[in-house]
Write a protein that holds these residues in place. Structure first.
Motif, PDB file in Angstrom:
ATOM      1  N   ASP A 131       0.983  -1.223   0.116  1.00 24.55           N
ATOM      2  CA  ASP A 131       0.005   0.055   0.139  1.00 24.55           C
ATOM      3  C   ASP A 131       0.849   1.389  -0.058  1.00 24.55           C
ATOM      4  N   ASN A 132       0.328   2.305  -0.526  1.00 25.44           N
ATOM      5  CA  ASN A 132       0.868   3.535  -0.531  1.00 25.44           C
ATOM      6  C   ASN A 132       2.388   3.744  -0.680  1.00 25.44           C
ATOM      7  N   GLN A 133       2.540   3.197  -2.244  1.00 25.98           N
ATOM      8  CA  GLN A 133       3.994   2.990  -2.514  1.00 25.98           C
ATOM      9  C   GLN A 133       4.426   4.328  -3.593  1.00 25.98           C
ATOM     10  N   PHE A 134       3.492   4.601  -4.453  1.00 27.03           N
ATOM     11  CA  PHE A 134       3.775   5.483  -5.589  1.00 27.03           C
ATOM     12  C   PHE A 134       3.455   7.075  -5.571  1.00 27.03           C
ATOM     13  N   PHE A 157      -5.345   2.613  -6.750  1.00 23.74           N
ATOM     14  CA  PHE A 157      -5.584   3.476  -5.469  1.00 23.74           C
ATOM     15  C   PHE A 157      -4.832   3.000  -4.333  1.00 23.74           C
ATOM     16  N   ARG A 158      -5.240   1.839  -4.134  1.00 22.75           N
ATOM     17  CA  ARG A 158      -4.222   1.048  -3.085  1.00 22.75           C
ATOM     18  C   ARG A 158      -2.774   1.570  -2.845  1.00 22.75           C
ATOM     19  N   VAL A 159      -2.248   1.386  -4.202  1.00 22.08           N
ATOM     20  CA  VAL A 159      -0.699   1.464  -4.119  1.00 22.08           C
ATOM     21  C   VAL A 159      -0.164   2.946  -4.261  1.00 22.08           C
ATOM     22  N   LEU A 160      -1.279   3.852  -4.428  1.00 18.99           N
ATOM     23  CA  LEU A 160      -0.729   5.211  -4.481  1.00 18.99           C
ATOM     24  C   LEU A 160      -0.642   5.920  -3.177  1.00 18.99           C
ATOM     25  N   LYS A 161       0.617   6.598  -2.985  1.00 21.14           N
ATOM     26  CA  LYS A 161       0.392   7.359  -1.812  1.00 21.14           C
ATOM     27  C   LYS A 161      -0.602   8.382  -1.550  1.00 21.14           C
ATOM     28  N   PRO A 162      -1.067   8.558  -0.301  1.00 24.70           N
ATOM     29  CA  PRO A 162      -2.117   9.796   0.043  1.00 24.70           C
ATOM     30  C   PRO A 162      -1.236  10.989  -0.771  1.00 24.70           C
ATOM     31  N   GLY A 163      -2.107  11.848  -1.426  1.00 22.98           N
ATOM     32  CA  GLY A 163      -1.487  12.981  -2.322  1.00 22.98           C
ATOM     33  C   GLY A 163      -1.178  12.530  -3.295  1.00 22.98           C
ATOM     34  N   GLY A 164      -1.106  11.259  -4.061  1.00 18.83           N
ATOM     35  CA  GLY A 164      -0.464  10.830  -5.204  1.00 18.83           C
ATOM     36  C   GLY A 164      -1.800  11.047  -6.319  1.00 18.83           C
ATOM     37  N   ARG A 165      -1.420  10.785  -7.537  1.00 19.51           N
ATOM     38  CA  ARG A 165      -2.353  10.856  -8.551  1.00 19.51           C
ATOM     39  C   ARG A 165      -2.235   9.810  -9.673  1.00 19.51           C
ATOM     40  N   LEU A 166      -3.415   9.689 -10.320  1.00 20.93           N
ATOM     41  CA  LEU A 166      -3.482   8.572 -11.460  1.00 20.93           C
ATOM     42  C   LEU A 166      -3.727   9.253 -12.531  1.00 20.93           C
ATOM     43  N   LEU A 167      -3.019   9.093 -13.695  1.00 23.93           N
ATOM     44  CA  LEU A 167      -3.424   9.587 -14.996  1.00 23.93           C
ATOM     45  C   LEU A 167      -3.617   8.386 -16.082  1.00 23.93           C
ATOM     46  N   THR A 239      -7.433  15.562 -29.378  1.00 24.91           N
ATOM     47  CA  THR A 239      -7.698  15.404 -30.948  1.00 24.91           C
ATOM     48  C   THR A 239      -9.369  14.864 -31.039  1.00 24.91           C
ATOM     49  N   GLY A 240     -10.061  15.875 -30.529  1.00 24.15           N
ATOM     50  CA  GLY A 240     -11.448  15.683 -30.746  1.00 24.15           C
ATOM     51  C   GLY A 240     -12.075  14.764 -29.977  1.00 24.15           C
ATOM     52  N   GLY A 241     -11.214  14.267 -28.681  1.00 24.00           N
ATOM     53  CA  GLY A 241     -12.018  13.208 -27.966  1.00 24.00           C
ATOM     54  C   GLY A 241     -11.551  11.775 -28.648  1.00 24.00           C
ATOM     55  N   ILE A 242     -10.838  11.521 -29.427  1.00 26.16           N
ATOM     56  CA  ILE A 242     -10.433  10.104 -30.085  1.00 26.16           C
ATOM     57  C   ILE A 242      -9.647   9.722 -28.706  1.00 26.16           C
ATOM     58  N   VAL A 243      -9.186  10.502 -28.208  1.00 23.65           N
ATOM     59  CA  VAL A 243      -8.336  10.261 -26.995  1.00 23.65           C
ATOM     60  C   VAL A 243      -8.489  11.238 -25.575  1.00 23.65           C
ATOM     61  N   ALA A 244      -8.903  10.545 -24.532  1.00 23.15           N
ATOM     62  CA  ALA A 244      -8.867  11.449 -23.254  1.00 23.15           C
ATOM     63  C   ALA A 244      -7.950  11.166 -22.397  1.00 23.15           C
ATOM     64  N   LEU A 245      -7.604  12.305 -21.753  1.00 26.65           N
ATOM     65  CA  LEU A 245      -6.705  11.983 -20.493  1.00 26.65           C
ATOM     66  C   LEU A 245      -7.512  12.138 -19.141  1.00 26.65           C
ATOM     67  N   HIS A 246      -7.758  11.256 -18.335  1.00 31.42           N
ATOM     68  CA  HIS A 246      -8.164  11.381 -17.079  1.00 31.42           C
ATOM     69  C   HIS A 246      -7.242  11.346 -16.113  1.00 31.42           C
ATOM     70  N   LYS A 247      -7.601  12.277 -15.022  1.00 30.42           N
ATOM     71  CA  LYS A 247      -6.713  12.629 -13.886  1.00 30.42           C
ATOM     72  C   LYS A 247      -7.595  12.246 -12.785  1.00 30.42           C
ATOM     73  N   GLY A 248      -6.948  11.611 -11.600  1.00 34.14           N
ATOM     74  CA  GLY A 248      -7.726  11.677 -10.300  1.00 34.14           C
ATOM     75  C   GLY A 248      -6.539  11.569  -9.238  1.00 34.14           C
ATOM     76  N   PHE A 249      -6.845  12.056  -7.935  1.00 32.28           N
ATOM     77  CA  PHE A 249      -6.041  12.113  -6.854  1.00 32.28           C
ATOM     78  C   PHE A 249      -6.500  11.229  -5.651  1.00 32.28           C
ATOM     79  N   LYS A 250      -5.535  10.710  -4.772  1.00 35.86           N
ATOM     80  CA  LYS A 250      -5.894   9.967  -3.615  1.00 35.86           C
ATOM     81  C   LYS A 250      -5.535  10.825  -2.474  1.00 35.86           C
ATOM     82  N   PHE A 251      -6.527  11.369  -1.599  1.00 33.41           N
ATOM     83  CA  PHE A 251      -6.194  12.090  -0.524  1.00 33.41           C
ATOM     84  C   PHE A 251      -6.377  11.394   0.646  1.00 33.41           C
TER      85      PHE A 251
END
Length: 251
Positions: A131-134, A157-167, A239-251
């Protein structure tokens, strides 16, 4: 599209047993691994490099951090992250597919990326890390191939550190109907033929085109990330939604 909770799932447009999908996806990437980078450049006309650079720019990665490049394949993001985090940091290039991981390892070593990169064969649904490694986890063009995406997001989510982010960088749903029609024609008529010419494997690229259509759209994936525990979830269409970049945080 929401996750299927019974014992079946989709493999492209086919319905298969969940355990079968893992093997079928593995066969696809064993087949295409050697020519993966060449095909990426041809299929996207090189634009995938711009999408990946943008993802790195949005990652906030800094010197000394620990990064997980999940479904990292041939290591495009890992190479950049390795240089950013420096000798005090670490990048883990993880992929479920041994052939892709081997290609990535050879490629990065050939360009002098050694020392701060670790290679791990891992299933995104049950990551073999504490847990909380990255500080940051990225998954580029890999989530759509995961059988249980909810499980993968929870594992990340489990392996992210608090304050970490996923893309999550992934093919998505075009914003305009006209673009969607052109994109569909290109995907189902041109891509399999490219695959046949370059890799002698039209079927794998037919699957890849189908897998994009079966992947959750932007709002659905945003909701899935919220359900997994991520906060401040957002996405940006590229590129018009052909690709999307999602971002989220672990607090």
């Amino acid at each position: 599209m929401t996750e299927n909770k019974d014992n079946t799932t989709h493999f492209g447009f086919q319905t298969v047993d969940k355990t079968e999908k893992v093997h079928k996806v593995a066969e696809v990437f064993h087949s295409v691994a050697a020519k993966y980078d060449v095909m990426n450049d041809l299929m996207s006309m090189g634009i995938h490099r711009i999408w990946k650079r943008h993802t790195i720019a949005c990652s906030g990665v800094r010197s000394g951090q620990k990064i997980l490049d999940l479904a990292g394949g041939t290591g495009d993001l890992t190479a950049k992250f390795s240089r950013i985090v420096g000798p005090e940091g670490q990048v883990v290039l993880a992929d479920i597919n041994e052939s892709m991981l081997n290609v990535g390892r050879s490629k990065l070593r050939d360009i002098g990326i050694v020392g701060n990169v670790e290679y791990v064969q891992a299933n995104a649904e049950c990551l073999p890390f504490a847990d909380n490694q990255f500080d940051v986890v990225t998954i580029a063009f890999g989530l759509r191939n995961v059988t249980d995406k909810d499980a993968a997001l929870a594992s990340i989510f489990r392996v992210l550190k608090p304050g970490g982010r996923l893309l999550v960088l992934e093919f998505s749903k075009p914003e305009q109907e006209a673009l969607s029609k052109v994109y569909d024609w290109y995907s189902f008529n041109i891509l399999p033929q490219m695959g046949k010419m370059i890799t002698n494997d039209a079927e794998s690229y037919q699957y890849l085109a189908e897998s994009i259509r079966m992947h959750p759209d932007q709002e659905t994936l945003k909701d899935m990330m919220h359900t997994a525990g991520f906060e401040e979830v957002s996405y940006q269409n590229l590129t018009g939604g052909i690709v999307a970049l999602h971002k989220g945080f672990k607090f």
